[in-house]
Enzyme design. Structure first.
Site, PDB file in Angstrom:
ATOM      1  N   LYS B  48      42.912  40.310  31.001  1.00  0.00           N
ATOM      2  CA  LYS B  48      43.577  40.141  32.295  1.00  0.00           C
ATOM      3  C   LYS B  48      44.501  38.925  32.225  1.00  0.00           C
ATOM      4  O   LYS B  48      44.223  37.967  31.492  1.00  0.00           O
ATOM      5  CB  LYS B  48      42.511  39.930  33.370  1.00  0.00           C
ATOM      6  CG  LYS B  48      43.040  39.730  34.791  1.00  0.00           C
ATOM      7  CD  LYS B  48      43.703  40.973  35.348  1.00  0.00           C
ATOM      8  CE  LYS B  48      44.492  40.694  36.632  1.00  0.00           C
ATOM      9  NZ  LYS B  48      45.453  41.766  36.932  1.00  0.00           N
ATOM     10  N   GLY B  49      45.595  38.976  32.968  1.00  0.00           N
ATOM     11  CA  GLY B  49      46.529  37.858  33.041  1.00  0.00           C
ATOM     12  C   GLY B  49      45.827  36.570  33.441  1.00  0.00           C
ATOM     13  O   GLY B  49      45.079  36.556  34.420  1.00  0.00           O
ATOM     14  N   GLY B  75      47.414  40.760  42.093  1.00  0.00           N
ATOM     15  CA  GLY B  75      47.795  39.363  42.343  1.00  0.00           C
ATOM     16  C   GLY B  75      47.134  38.387  41.387  1.00  0.00           C
ATOM     17  O   GLY B  75      46.824  37.248  41.745  1.00  0.00           O
ATOM     18  N   CYS B 133      55.087  40.451  35.815  1.00  0.00           N
ATOM     19  CA  CYS B 133      54.129  40.869  36.832  1.00  0.00           C
ATOM     20  C   CYS B 133      54.813  41.052  38.170  1.00  0.00           C
ATOM     21  O   CYS B 133      55.379  40.106  38.724  1.00  0.00           O
ATOM     22  CB  CYS B 133      53.015  39.844  36.987  1.00  0.00           C
ATOM     23  SG  CYS B 133      51.788  40.412  38.188  1.00  0.00           S
ATOM     24  N   GLY B 267      46.115  51.731  29.265  1.00  0.00           N
ATOM     25  CA  GLY B 267      45.886  51.003  30.496  1.00  0.00           C
ATOM     26  C   GLY B 267      45.033  51.799  31.462  1.00  0.00           C
ATOM     27  O   GLY B 267      43.809  51.891  31.315  1.00  0.00           O
TER      28      GLY B 267
HETATM   29  C1  LIG Z   1      45.090  47.206  38.034  1.00  0.00           C
HETATM   30  C2  LIG Z   1      46.051  46.747  36.978  1.00  0.00           C
HETATM   31  C3  LIG Z   1      46.124  45.411  36.651  1.00  0.00           C
HETATM   32  C4  LIG Z   1      47.021  44.952  35.690  1.00  0.00           C
HETATM   33  N1  LIG Z   1      47.080  43.629  35.376  1.00  0.00           N
HETATM   34  C5  LIG Z   1      47.946  43.200  34.421  1.00  0.00           C
HETATM   35  C6  LIG Z   1      48.010  41.829  34.034  1.00  0.00           C
HETATM   36  O1  LIG Z   1      47.241  41.001  34.529  1.00  0.00           O
HETATM   37  N2  LIG Z   1      48.910  41.456  33.087  1.00  0.00           N
HETATM   38  C7  LIG Z   1      49.758  42.367  32.507  1.00  0.00           C
HETATM   39  O2  LIG Z   1      50.578  41.995  31.672  1.00  0.00           O
HETATM   40  N3  LIG Z   1      49.716  43.677  32.832  1.00  0.00           N
HETATM   41  C8  LIG Z   1      48.835  44.107  33.779  1.00  0.00           C
HETATM   42  N4  LIG Z   1      48.785  45.442  34.097  1.00  0.00           N
HETATM   43  C9  LIG Z   1      49.724  46.375  33.444  1.00  0.00           C
HETATM   44  C10 LIG Z   1      49.064  47.136  32.291  1.00  0.00           C
HETATM   45  O3  LIG Z   1      48.662  46.251  31.288  1.00  0.00           O
HETATM   46  C11 LIG Z   1      50.042  48.169  31.720  1.00  0.00           C
HETATM   47  O4  LIG Z   1      51.196  47.491  31.255  1.00  0.00           O
HETATM   48  C12 LIG Z   1      50.467  49.186  32.749  1.00  0.00           C
HETATM   49  O5  LIG Z   1      49.360  49.550  33.537  1.00  0.00           O
HETATM   50  C13 LIG Z   1      51.075  50.425  32.131  1.00  0.00           C
HETATM   51  O6  LIG Z   1      50.172  51.095  31.311  1.00  0.00           O
HETATM   52  P1  LIG Z   1      49.299  52.372  31.811  1.00  0.00           P
HETATM   53  O7  LIG Z   1      50.252  53.327  32.448  1.00  0.00           O
HETATM   54  O8  LIG Z   1      48.632  52.892  30.582  1.00  0.00           O
HETATM   55  O9  LIG Z   1      48.319  51.845  32.805  1.00  0.00           O
HETATM   56  C14 LIG Z   1      47.860  45.896  35.045  1.00  0.00           C
HETATM   57  C15 LIG Z   1      47.756  47.248  35.349  1.00  0.00           C
HETATM   58  C16 LIG Z   1      46.868  47.687  36.302  1.00  0.00           C
HETATM   59  C17 LIG Z   1      46.802  49.168  36.598  1.00  0.00           C
END
Ligand SMILES: Cc1cc2nc3c(=O)[nH]c(=O)nc-3n(C[C@H](O)[C@H](O)[C@H](O)COP(=O)(O)O)c2cc1C
Ligand SMILES: Cc1cc2nc3c(=O)[nH]c(=O)nc-3n(C[C@H](O)[C@H](O)[C@H](O)COP(=O)(O)OP(=O)(O)OC[C@H]3O[C@@H](n4cnc5c(N)ncnc54)[C@H](O)[C@@H]3O)c2cc1C
Ligand SMILES: Cc1cc2nc3c(=O)[nH]c(=O)nc-3n(C[C@H](O)[C@H](O)[C@H](O)COP(=O)(O)OP(=O)(O)OC[C@H]3O[C@@H](n4cnc5c(N)ncnc54)[C@H](O)[C@@H]3O)c2cc1C
Ligand SMILES: Cc1cc2nc3c(=O)[nH]c(=O)nc-3n(C[C@H](O)[C@H](O)[C@H](O)COP(=O)(O)O)c2cc1C
Ligand code: FES
Ligand code: FES
Lengths: 270, 310, 310, 270
Positions: B48-49, B75, B133, B267
């Site tokens: 997580k970020g 957030g 983000c 993801g």
């Molecule tokens: C609930 C949620 C939280 C996320 N939190 C972060 C984050 O903290 N930092 C980040 O770089 N990407 C974050 N992402 C983005 C994912 O790492 C990914 O780039 C994005 O969901 C696209 O991939 P996917 O379609 O396989 O989910 C988050 C995605 C989701 C769904």
């Protein structure tokens, strides 16, 4: 945590009350592991959906390896679940979350609004097995939407309907207020509840007015969920004192004093 | 036969993964909560970020489902970098899967502070800078401007010897320009992409579903968009591109690898099918074996390229 | 009761529609082929993109399905503006639903030529400038640069008195900047949005599915993205915003109207449910009646706005 | 064009040959309107899909108001169709496109590869009703995947299997070449065909080598489709002499000389 990833098979489908469906699945490991108030994330193959849907285990029969789910159709996922029949497979993830704490000796009032009743058959059974005195308060719009009292063997069952077609004419919270006053000492009950957020709000309001401690209430929350396992951080609910609880791992069953009910209203009912 | 296929991949600066299947930031916590995923098939965990201090995140409602996708506006709820260093890193140091910390912040200083704190800490295999983000104020500002993206990357590069991925936002006119800028500023690779800016409105309550109004879109719906971004980036950059966006099956992952991605991140699918990591790993291995390709490096296609700027 | 609701909407310069439900360019031909749509529920027809001369379009494969969406790279196959003026316009002149011609080209002169040719022709109710087609060389160039978009709009504005919509591309960092530019250059409204740049790879054949490599993504998958663009534009512009992107139900259309769109266009759904026009029209009417709003102008919500630049 | 937008009901589901399913639906207006070689766009509610799927009417019974569809499972849409059963509804759009031209008096050779056979029961029936002499050539990988000959009453049925388990050992195109040589005068047949693009390519190749005119061949194309009604321009196929035909409205049944087979290969088989 033991997670079921193998498919469960639907062994029974019925209509326990109007507008609701009960699916019984066979899955011994889950049936053995689940605690009252826990839930499963059910995979649904409905058009355009991707996320699993959270459903409480209504009851479990560890001997028979079976679990029951009771639900109504509100959208695509539940619509898909509603057309599962005997022999179909269901992909369960769970059991998940914290169930109700059933410890203690005090009498218990269980209070369900609408489909919130779905979690209680197993809860009441477990409480009765612990020899606790249980009063089950059921609220629904009309009598045909009440889960039959024989699903709560060993408990006193009182009902409330909005249209007065059965039991108390009015809301289950009002029924509760009178019941509580009439039947048991005000400080001496535990309250377990599940239902729509407005019902929970009303309950909290009433309990506060009665001067009861919120600590004696446990609510089973039905916040929308992403993962169900604590990784998405999507199911936040405002925590008393600031910050958030995750309803999937800190709940879904949470002591009412741990929730900031003011911020809760902003989020889910503003 | 698929067992003998070499699925290892190098993301630069000594970061070698035994599998090209990583899990994406925000979808696997800090590696402790996600059950059901088979770690032996996992190339790396991206956390997580993480910000300098702990953050509580946004008010609910934080997520909403949309067709074949979900919106999120978490957030950046996280325990802060100190907690990560003190509590998590020692555990990671005992794992055999590398953990990459996703780094976020509101200003260059935040990123630099987190990176500096993490440098040299046992158990931390690399950093992924989240300059993309959509769910915090200023979250996107670094990601949409090549110059700012480069500045940020250079600032972090100066304080860490860790392998450095930069996670790009797709909410730009020209993602390749941003990719080039961070490559020149010292990134070891780029992750493409983060979520797309989106929104849902609750017609019953007549207000946005998410408390923040908008959120980031992820899931299968965005796969064709992410794939296009990866295709463009892979053609333009020399550093590895890690493909992220909508991957749910081995075929999806292979689309990204064929498009030129060196590795992929899963993801949203982690929420739905924890076993996807294993299935996708095995599917890639089977494909490579069936096509007699032997290793991942033989996958990318470019010859079919039709035009430079479609 | 829903019958008495006034669903008419004005898009400026005298273009008044009896219904906010239009059909989007490229999904209804020139109004002759699409059967099953109930025209009495239809606000306007927007035609296929029309160029100075006839065009054959791209080689197959031109379309591919992706999760909750489709990619297309048709390449502006159309019979050319002369055919439109000579053969189609006289028929449109007898219809009671206005027809808006979608205009495309490779250079400013192309757009101006088509617009000039269409000006004053009976049967043509308005123009929609497609400055956002991802499927022809240079198709996107006007749409991503506010200055070029303004130049093009001004050029066309100078040669026509017809109501003028400009159709924006979402493949930009800042769609509001482009919207403002075309507003200042004389557009009567904007349509938002055209398709998103995407791609699919055939893993069996190891090449892109579409002959052009990439294509434009449309359908339910993009709805949250389009909605966000419309929300931003409606807050920033004075001219009407026509919402397009992934609408398949009345609830979807209402999301756009609540976000501030003056009208909506149905695209991909026309391929799947020709009766969607009628269903969505009636659903909007029922909602307005149920909420005691009386007319469309009362729909937009803004107060819930959380932040200016999320 | 008369478009069916009302739902049809599945009245029968069966397995006419291995790996194939036949759904019979009741929908009198469509059954009365459809011509041999036309198709319907069937709505599918499979996860993540949005487009309808094109399927030829295998046959129609205007008196009984019924239509048959024969298909195999290749993806999500056909997977969803495969679990339709008696009583389920199916949303048809059609009949669409141009069917085969059945005019003339010459003998007809119908040639089907794999699931291309799905279009022929109705075609053969119509040809036989017109008193034309029909030879039906069926090709499949193995004998169990051949649609039984009794579905082509009134026609001579010859079969070819890749594994030699029934009829000619080899491809249906090779069977065709020999049949054509042996049985009828080379210039005096009409050929109607449907099957995978490689089969069509091989046929065209052979016919050219035999010096036969392409005009005597009609192919039923199975190009991926968007709308099925001519509005999306997605189903383009290269036209002889340049430009494109739309396979949904200029086809799916097209005279072979109207197609640019060289560009066809680039597009669908390169
Ligand atoms: C609930 C949620 C939280 C996320 N939190 C972060 C984050 O903290 N930092 C980040 O770089 N990407 C974050 N992402 C983005 C994912 O790492 C990914 O780039 C994005 O969901 C696209 O991939 P996917 O379609 O396989 O989910 C988050 C995605 C989701 C769904
Ligand atoms: C821990 C937990 C246990 C639950 N147990 C049960 C149960 O035993 N029986 C039962 O009938 N339901 C239960 N629910 C609610 C159930 O999960 C939702 O009704 C279901 O996910 C809706 O899915 P859908 O696809 O049918 O509807 P969607 O199309 O997703 O939504 C339809 C409508 O329902 C609303 N909605 C969606 N998810 C939820 C939710 N989680 N809570 C409240 N409203 C929601 C949406 O905002 C929308 O208005 C539970 C929820 C949780 C979190
Ligand atoms: C006019 C017409 C009539 C048809 N009639 C029949 C019929 O009677 N019986 C029958 O079994 N099939 C028929 N088809 C083919 C059928 O439409 C496809 O097999 C079906 O659309 C696949 O849908 P899916 O969701 O199951 O597969 P998808 O998941 O969409 O695709 C699975 C695989 O099939 C390929 N594919 C997709 N669409 C087509 C297509 N149109 N043609 C060839 N390959 C495709 C994809 O590239 C992919 O490799 C017909 C096609 C057309 C155009
Ligand atoms: C096959 C196809 C062809 C299209 N052709 C055009 C076009 O010629 N001009 C144009 O401005 N938009 C064109 N569009 C874009 C649509 O008008 C619309 O903006 C887009 O599809 C998003 O809406 P939807 O998601 O409802 O389909 C086309 C879309 C599709 C799917
Ligand atoms: S549902 Fe994902 S953290 Fe609770
Ligand atoms: S399928 Fe749309 S034009 Fe043929």
């Amino acid at each position: 945590m033991s997670l079921a990833l193998a498919p469960a098979v639907v062994v029974q489908r019925s209509t326990p009350m109007r507008d609701a469906i009960e699916l019984v699945v066979h899955h011994p490991p889950s049936a053995a592991a689940v605690k009252p108030g826990q839930f499963f994330q059910l995979a649904v193959a409905a058009p355009q959906t991707i996320l699993r849907r959270p459903y409480s285990a209504a009851w479990a029969d560890p001997q028979g390896g079976r679990i029951g789910f009771i639900f109504n159709v509100v959208g695509a996922g539940s619509g898909w679940l509603a057309v599962r029949h005997e022999g179909h497979e269901l992909d369960l993830l769970g059991p998940l979350g914290r169930g109700f704490s059933l410890e203690g000796e005090r009498p218990v009032i269980c209070m369900a609004g609408g489909l919130g009743v779905a979690v209680f058959p197993g809860v009441v059974q477990a409480l009765v097995a612990r020899k606790r005195r249980v009063t089950m308060l059921l609220g629904a719009r009309t009598s045909s939407q009440l889960l039959p009292a024989d699903r709560f063997t060993g408990a006193d069952v009182l009902t409330a309907t909005d249209d007065g077609s059965a039991g108390y004419h009015g809301s289950v919270v009002n029924l509760f207020t009178s019941t509580l006053r009439g039947r048991v000492g005000v400080e001496a009950v535990d309250i377990l509840t599940c239902g729509p957020t407005p019902m929970l709000q009303a309950l909290i309001e009433n309990v506060r007015q009665l001067g009861l401690p919120l600590e004696s209430i446990q609510v089973a929350l039905e916040t929308p969920m992403g993962c169900g396992v604590g990784t998405c951080l999507g199911c936040a609910i405002p925590r008393a004192g600031g910050g958030y609880l995750l309803s999937c791992i800190d709940g879904p069953c949470v002591r009412a004093d741990r929730i900031d009910w003011g911020r809760m209203t902003d989020a889910f009912h503003g | 036969m698929a067992d003998q296929v070499d699925l290892s991949v190098s993301l630069g600066r000594g970061l070698r993964l035994r599998s090209p299947v990583m899990v994406a930031s925000g979808t696997f916590g800090y590696g402790f909560d996600a059950h059901g995923a088979d770690r032996t098939a996992l190339g790396a965990i991206v956390t997580k970020g993480t910000t300098p201090g702990a953050r509580e995140g946004n008010a609910p409602t934080r997520i909403a489902e949309t067709p074949s996708a979900m919106l999120n506006a978490i957030g950046l709820q996280n325990p802060g970098v100190d907690h990560v260093v003190r509590v998590y890193a020692p555990k990671w140091a005992t794992w055999d899967v590398p953990v990459i910390v996703n780094v976020a912040g509101d200003a260059v200083d935040d990123y630099v502070a987190v990176a500096r704190r993490l440098d040299g800490v046992a158990g931390i295999a690399g950093l992924e800078l989240n300059i993309s983000c959509p769910n915090v104020a200023n979250g996107l500002q670094f990601g949409v401007d090549p110059r700012m993206a480069a500045q940020l990357t250079a600032g972090v590069r100066a304080v860490t010897r860790l392998p450095l991925l930069v996670k790009l936002t797709p909410n730009v006119t020209d993602i390749v320009a941003v990719g080039r800028a961070v490559e020149d500023a010292g990134a070891d690779g780029v992750s493409a992409i983060n979520t797309y800016l989106g929104m849902a409105i609750d017609v019953r309550r007549r207000r946005p579903v998410l408390s923040r109004g908008s959120g980031g879109l992820s899931g299968p719906a965005i796969k064709p968009l992410a794939l296009h971004a990866v295709w463009e980036l892979a053609a333009a950059l020399r550093i590895p591109v890690v493909g992220v966006g909508g991957i749910t099956t081995a075929a999806d992952a292979l689309e990204f690898l064929l498009a030129g991605a060196a590795a992929v991140q899963l993801g949203t699918v982690n929420y739905v099918r924890p076993q996807a990591v294993r299935e996708i790993h095995d599917g890639i291995a089977a494909y490579i074996a069936a096509h007699d390709l032997r290793h991942l490096g033989a996958l990318p296609i470019r010859q079919a390229r039709v035009e430079a700027h479609v």
